[in-house]
Scaffold this motif. Structure first.
Motif, PDB file in Angstrom:
ATOM      1  N   GLN A  63     -16.035 -23.248   5.357  1.00 31.33           N
ATOM      2  CA  GLN A  63     -17.111 -24.180   5.041  1.00 31.33           C
ATOM      3  C   GLN A  63     -16.800 -25.578   5.566  1.00 31.33           C
ATOM      4  O   GLN A  63     -17.681 -26.272   6.086  1.00 31.33           O
ATOM      5  CB  GLN A  63     -17.329 -24.227   3.523  1.00 31.33           C
ATOM      6  N   VAL A  64     -15.542 -26.008   5.438  1.00 30.48           N
ATOM      7  CA  VAL A  64     -15.133 -27.316   5.959  1.00 30.48           C
ATOM      8  C   VAL A  64     -15.361 -27.379   7.464  1.00 30.48           C
ATOM      9  O   VAL A  64     -15.899 -28.359   8.003  1.00 30.48           O
ATOM     10  CB  VAL A  64     -13.654 -27.589   5.621  1.00 30.48           C
ATOM     11  N   LEU A  65     -14.974 -26.321   8.172  1.00 28.55           N
ATOM     12  CA  LEU A  65     -15.141 -26.277   9.625  1.00 28.55           C
ATOM     13  C   LEU A  65     -16.614 -26.267  10.015  1.00 28.55           C
ATOM     14  O   LEU A  65     -17.034 -26.995  10.924  1.00 28.55           O
ATOM     15  CB  LEU A  65     -14.439 -25.039  10.183  1.00 28.55           C
ATOM     16  N   ARG A 120     -21.657 -28.919  11.912  1.00 31.77           N
ATOM     17  CA  ARG A 120     -23.079 -29.147  11.634  1.00 31.77           C
ATOM     18  C   ARG A 120     -23.422 -30.631  11.617  1.00 31.77           C
ATOM     19  O   ARG A 120     -24.502 -31.040  12.095  1.00 31.77           O
ATOM     20  CB  ARG A 120     -23.435 -28.504  10.284  1.00 31.77           C
ATOM     21  N   TYR A 121     -22.553 -31.469  11.095  1.00 33.86           N
ATOM     22  CA  TYR A 121     -22.865 -32.890  10.951  1.00 33.86           C
ATOM     23  C   TYR A 121     -22.166 -33.764  11.995  1.00 33.86           C
ATOM     24  O   TYR A 121     -22.055 -34.968  11.809  1.00 33.86           O
ATOM     25  CB  TYR A 121     -22.496 -33.356   9.541  1.00 33.86           C
ATOM     26  N   PHE A 140      -5.578 -19.403   8.026  1.00 31.93           N
ATOM     27  CA  PHE A 140      -7.009 -19.677   8.134  1.00 31.93           C
ATOM     28  C   PHE A 140      -7.341 -21.149   7.932  1.00 31.93           C
ATOM     29  O   PHE A 140      -8.458 -21.486   7.510  1.00 31.93           O
ATOM     30  CB  PHE A 140      -7.801 -18.827   7.134  1.00 31.93           C
ATOM     31  N   ALA A 141      -6.422 -22.048   8.220  1.00 26.90           N
ATOM     32  CA  ALA A 141      -6.714 -23.469   8.115  1.00 26.90           C
ATOM     33  C   ALA A 141      -7.829 -23.847   9.088  1.00 26.90           C
ATOM     34  O   ALA A 141      -7.950 -23.283  10.185  1.00 26.90           O
ATOM     35  CB  ALA A 141      -5.464 -24.294   8.393  1.00 26.90           C
ATOM     36  N   SER A 142      -8.662 -24.805   8.695  1.00 29.42           N
ATOM     37  CA  SER A 142      -9.803 -25.203   9.521  1.00 29.42           C
ATOM     38  C   SER A 142      -9.368 -25.655  10.902  1.00 29.42           C
ATOM     39  O   SER A 142     -10.027 -25.364  11.904  1.00 29.42           O
ATOM     40  CB  SER A 142     -10.571 -26.334   8.824  1.00 29.42           C
ATOM     41  N   GLU A 143      -8.240 -26.377  10.967  1.00 31.02           N
ATOM     42  CA  GLU A 143      -7.755 -26.876  12.251  1.00 31.02           C
ATOM     43  C   GLU A 143      -7.369 -25.734  13.185  1.00 31.02           C
ATOM     44  O   GLU A 143      -7.627 -25.798  14.398  1.00 31.02           O
ATOM     45  CB  GLU A 143      -6.565 -27.803  12.027  1.00 31.02           C
ATOM     46  N   GLN A 144      -6.761 -24.679  12.633  1.00 33.08           N
ATOM     47  CA  GLN A 144      -6.391 -23.523  13.455  1.00 33.08           C
ATOM     48  C   GLN A 144      -7.638 -22.778  13.939  1.00 33.08           C
ATOM     49  O   GLN A 144      -7.706 -22.322  15.089  1.00 33.08           O
ATOM     50  CB  GLN A 144      -5.488 -22.582  12.654  1.00 33.08           C
ATOM     51  N   LEU A 145      -8.621 -22.648  13.072  1.00 33.87           N
ATOM     52  CA  LEU A 145      -9.880 -22.009  13.471  1.00 33.87           C
ATOM     53  C   LEU A 145     -10.584 -22.818  14.563  1.00 33.87           C
ATOM     54  O   LEU A 145     -11.125 -22.256  15.519  1.00 33.87           O
ATOM     55  CB  LEU A 145     -10.792 -21.859  12.267  1.00 33.87           C
ATOM     56  N   ALA A 146     -10.576 -24.155  14.430  1.00 32.53           N
ATOM     57  CA  ALA A 146     -11.218 -25.008  15.430  1.00 32.53           C
ATOM     58  C   ALA A 146     -10.535 -24.874  16.785  1.00 32.53           C
ATOM     59  O   ALA A 146     -11.204 -24.853  17.833  1.00 32.53           O
ATOM     60  CB  ALA A 146     -11.185 -26.466  14.960  1.00 32.53           C
ATOM     61  N   LYS A 147      -9.223 -24.771  16.780  1.00 32.13           N
ATOM     62  CA  LYS A 147      -8.488 -24.600  18.035  1.00 32.13           C
ATOM     63  C   LYS A 147      -8.835 -23.270  18.691  1.00 32.13           C
ATOM     64  O   LYS A 147      -9.021 -23.190  19.919  1.00 32.13           O
ATOM     65  CB  LYS A 147      -6.989 -24.685  17.763  1.00 32.13           C
ATOM     66  N   ASP A 200     -15.105 -23.307  24.450  1.00 32.33           N
ATOM     67  CA  ASP A 200     -15.042 -24.665  25.028  1.00 32.33           C
ATOM     68  C   ASP A 200     -15.786 -25.683  24.186  1.00 32.33           C
ATOM     69  O   ASP A 200     -16.099 -26.787  24.660  1.00 32.33           O
ATOM     70  CB  ASP A 200     -15.608 -24.686  26.457  1.00 32.33           C
ATOM     71  N   VAL A 201     -16.072 -25.356  22.938  1.00 32.14           N
ATOM     72  CA  VAL A 201     -16.704 -26.292  22.012  1.00 32.14           C
ATOM     73  C   VAL A 201     -15.610 -26.943  21.169  1.00 32.14           C
ATOM     74  O   VAL A 201     -14.886 -26.253  20.446  1.00 32.14           O
ATOM     75  CB  VAL A 201     -17.726 -25.584  21.102  1.00 32.14           C
ATOM     76  N   GLN A 202     -15.500 -28.253  21.275  1.00 28.92           N
ATOM     77  CA  GLN A 202     -14.481 -28.996  20.544  1.00 28.92           C
ATOM     78  C   GLN A 202     -15.060 -29.451  19.204  1.00 28.92           C
ATOM     79  O   GLN A 202     -16.095 -30.114  19.166  1.00 28.92           O
ATOM     80  CB  GLN A 202     -14.006 -30.214  21.351  1.00 28.92           C
ATOM     81  N   ILE A 203     -14.387 -29.078  18.121  1.00 27.96           N
ATOM     82  CA  ILE A 203     -14.837 -29.462  16.780  1.00 27.96           C
ATOM     83  C   ILE A 203     -13.752 -30.302  16.122  1.00 27.96           C
ATOM     84  O   ILE A 203     -12.607 -29.844  15.978  1.00 27.96           O
ATOM     85  CB  ILE A 203     -15.144 -28.232  15.908  1.00 27.96           C
ATOM     86  N   ARG A 204     -14.099 -31.501  15.741  1.00 29.05           N
ATOM     87  CA  ARG A 204     -13.177 -32.362  15.007  1.00 29.05           C
ATOM     88  C   ARG A 204     -13.382 -32.137  13.518  1.00 29.05           C
ATOM     89  O   ARG A 204     -14.479 -32.328  12.993  1.00 29.05           O
ATOM     90  CB  ARG A 204     -13.428 -33.825  15.356  1.00 29.05           C
ATOM     91  N   VAL A 205     -12.336 -31.684  12.850  1.00 26.52           N
ATOM     92  CA  VAL A 205     -12.440 -31.307  11.439  1.00 26.52           C
ATOM     93  C   VAL A 205     -12.433 -32.560  10.566  1.00 26.52           C
ATOM     94  O   VAL A 205     -11.527 -33.399  10.665  1.00 26.52           O
ATOM     95  CB  VAL A 205     -11.292 -30.360  11.040  1.00 26.52           C
ATOM     96  N   PHE A 206     -13.430 -32.661   9.716  1.00 28.01           N
ATOM     97  CA  PHE A 206     -13.518 -33.748   8.735  1.00 28.01           C
ATOM     98  C   PHE A 206     -13.412 -33.127   7.346  1.00 28.01           C
ATOM     99  O   PHE A 206     -14.281 -32.354   6.934  1.00 28.01           O
ATOM    100  CB  PHE A 206     -14.841 -34.500   8.868  1.00 28.01           C
ATOM    101  N   ARG A 207     -12.368 -33.485   6.641  1.00 26.00           N
ATOM    102  CA  ARG A 207     -12.169 -32.962   5.302  1.00 26.00           C
ATOM    103  C   ARG A 207     -12.644 -33.982   4.264  1.00 26.00           C
ATOM    104  O   ARG A 207     -12.475 -35.185   4.451  1.00 26.00           O
ATOM    105  CB  ARG A 207     -10.699 -32.640   5.054  1.00 26.00           C
ATOM    106  N   PRO A 208     -13.206 -33.494   3.163  1.00 33.10           N
ATOM    107  CA  PRO A 208     -13.564 -34.428   2.089  1.00 33.10           C
ATOM    108  C   PRO A 208     -12.292 -35.053   1.515  1.00 33.10           C
ATOM    109  O   PRO A 208     -11.230 -34.428   1.516  1.00 33.10           O
ATOM    110  CB  PRO A 208     -14.257 -33.525   1.055  1.00 33.10           C
ATOM    111  N   PRO A 209     -12.357 -36.293   1.059  1.00 35.87           N
ATOM    112  CA  PRO A 209     -11.150 -36.965   0.552  1.00 35.87           C
ATOM    113  C   PRO A 209     -10.526 -36.204  -0.607  1.00 35.87           C
ATOM    114  O   PRO A 209     -11.226 -35.736  -1.512  1.00 35.87           O
ATOM    115  CB  PRO A 209     -11.659 -38.341   0.123  1.00 35.87           C
TER     116      PRO A 209
END
Length: 336
Positions: free
Chosen positions: A99-101, A106-107, A162-169, A176-185
Motif C-alpha cells: 500500500q505504501v508503494l 499514485r500521488y 517485501f520492503a517497499s524500497e525493494q519492490l520499487a527497485k 523502467d518506471v522509477q518510484i520514489r517511496v514516501f512513507r508516512p511519518p
C-alpha cells in the motif's frame, strides 16, 4: 475445346485477382474495435485507480484486464490471503508495504496509465491461484504490457523481503518506471529512544550517590552477550531485508518458521537461533563454573552435567537447522 480451356483459365485468373484484392482490403473495422476496447480498459483501470491506489480484482476482472489482450500497460499483482480465517500475518505485513508503494506511485507527479497496482485475494480469486499453480502467499508478479511474464517477473520475496524500497527497485528493473517511496511519518523510534534515555537518566539520578554498579563486570558482560546474540542470529539482516515473520501455506495452513534456503531466513528463525545460542552459552558458563569453583563436589558435578546437557542438546538442534538449510551437509549429532 481449346476455346473452353482458355475461357476457364481466364475465369480462374479473374477469381485469383479478386480474392487477392479482398485480402488486401484494409481491416479498419477490426483495428478500430481493438482500439476502442483498449481505450475502454485503460479508462476503467484509471477510474479504479483514482478511487484506491491498489485495485482489488476477482477472477473475471483479472482475466479481462490483466491477462487478456489488448493491453498497453503493465500490471503489478499481489496474490495474497488477507481474510482473518487464513491467519496470514505475513500477508498483512506485505500488504502494508504494498500500500505504501502504490500510494507513492499514485500521488507522485510521474503517475500515468502505464502502470497499475492490483491485488487478488485467495478467497475472491481461488481460480486464479489454481490457473497460475500458486500454493503460497503473498506473491508478487509483474504482467508486462506485451508478451507473457518471464521468470524475472516473479518477485523473489523469500530472498529479498517485501520492503517497499525493494519492490520499487524490482519494478524499475522490469518496467523502467522509477518510484520514489514516501512513507508516512513514524515517530515510534524517536519515542522509544527518548524513553530509553529518560529511563537511564532517571536511574543514574536516583543512584547518583552510589554509581559502583557502572563498574559491574557481570552487567557489562550480559549486555555484550545480548548484542552478540542479536547480531549472530541475523537481526541486522532482518532489519535490512525486511523478511516475513513466518510463512503459512494458504492451501493446507502449515506454518514454516525455518526457511528452506541458505540464502534467506524468517524473523522467527532468527529468534530461534538467538535462543539456541543463548542456551549453548549458558551451558558453557555452567561448565566453566563447575571447573573453577571450589564448592561442594556433588554440587559441582550436577552443574557440570547440566551444562554439558545444555551444550550437547542445543548444539545438536542448531546443527540440525544448519543441515536443513544447507542441503547436502553430511554431518549431524543426535538430532537429524
Amino acid at each position: 475445346m481449346a476455346y473452353v480451356w482458355a475461357k476457364t483459365i481466364v475465369n480462374l485468373r479473374f477469381l485469383s485477382v479478386f480474392f487477392l484484392f479482398l485480402l488486401c482490403l484494409p481491416t479498419g473495422g477490426g483495428q478500430k474495435k481493438k482500439e476502442n476496447l483498449l481505450s475502454e480498459k485503460v479508462d476503467q483501470m484509471m477510474e479504479w485507480s483514482s478511487r484506491r491506489s491498489v485495485i482489488r480484482m476477482n477472477g473475471d476482472k483479472f482475466r479481462r484486464y490483466v491477462k487478456a489482450p489488448p493491453r498497453n500497460y503493465s500490471v503489478i499483482v499481489m496474490f495474497t490471503a488477507l481474510q482473518p480465517q487464513r491467519q496470514c500475518s505475513v500477508c498483512r505485513q506485505a500488504n502494508e508495504e504494498y500500500q505504501v508503494l502504490a500510494n507513492s506511485w499514485r500521488y507522485s507527479s510521474a503517475f500515468s496509465n502505464k502502470l497499475f497496482f492490483t491485488v487478488v485475494d485467495y478467497d475472491e480469486g481461488a481460480d486464479v491461484f489454481q490457473q497460475l499453480n500458486m500454493n503460497s502467499a503473498p506473491t508478487f508478479m509483474h504482467f508486462p504490457a506485451k508478451g507473457k511474464p518471464k521468470r524475472a517477473d516473479s518477485f523473489d520475496l523469500q530472498r529479498i523481503g517485501f520492503a517497499s524500497e525493494q519492490l520499487a527497485k524490482w519494478i524499475a528493473d522490469r518496467t523502467d518506471v522509477q518510484i520514489r517511496v514516501f512513507r508516512p511519518p513514524n515517530y515510534s523510534g524517536t519515542i522509544a529512544l527518548a524513553l530509553l534515555v529518560s529511563l537511564v537518566g532517571g536511574l543514574l539520578y536516583l543512584r547518583r550517590n552510589n554509581l559502583e554498579f557502572i563498574y559491574n563486570k557481570t552487567g557489562w558482560a550480559m549486555a555484550a552477550l545480548c548484542v552478540v546474540f542479536a547480531m549472530t542470529s541475523g537481526q541486522m539482516w532482518n532489519h535490512i531485508r525486511g523478511p516475513p515473520y513466518a510463512h503459512k501455506n494458504p492451501q493446507n495452513g502449515q506454518v514454516s518458521y525455518i526457511h528452506g534456503s541458505s540464502q534467506a531466513q524468517f524473523v522467527a528463525e532468527s529468534h530461534i537461533i538467538l535462543l539456541l545460542n543463548a542456551a549453548i552459552t549458558m551451558g558453557m558458563v555452567l561448565l566453566n563454573e563447575a571447573a573453577t569453583s571450589k564448592g561442594d563436589v556433588g554440587k559441582r558435578r550436577i552443574i557440570c552435567l547440566v551444562g554439558l546437557g545444555l551444550v550437547v542438546f542445543f548444539f545438536s538442534f542448531l546443527l540440525s537447522i544448519f543441515r536443513s538449510k544447507y542441503h547436502g551437509y553430511p554431518y549431524s549429532f543426535l538430532i537429524k
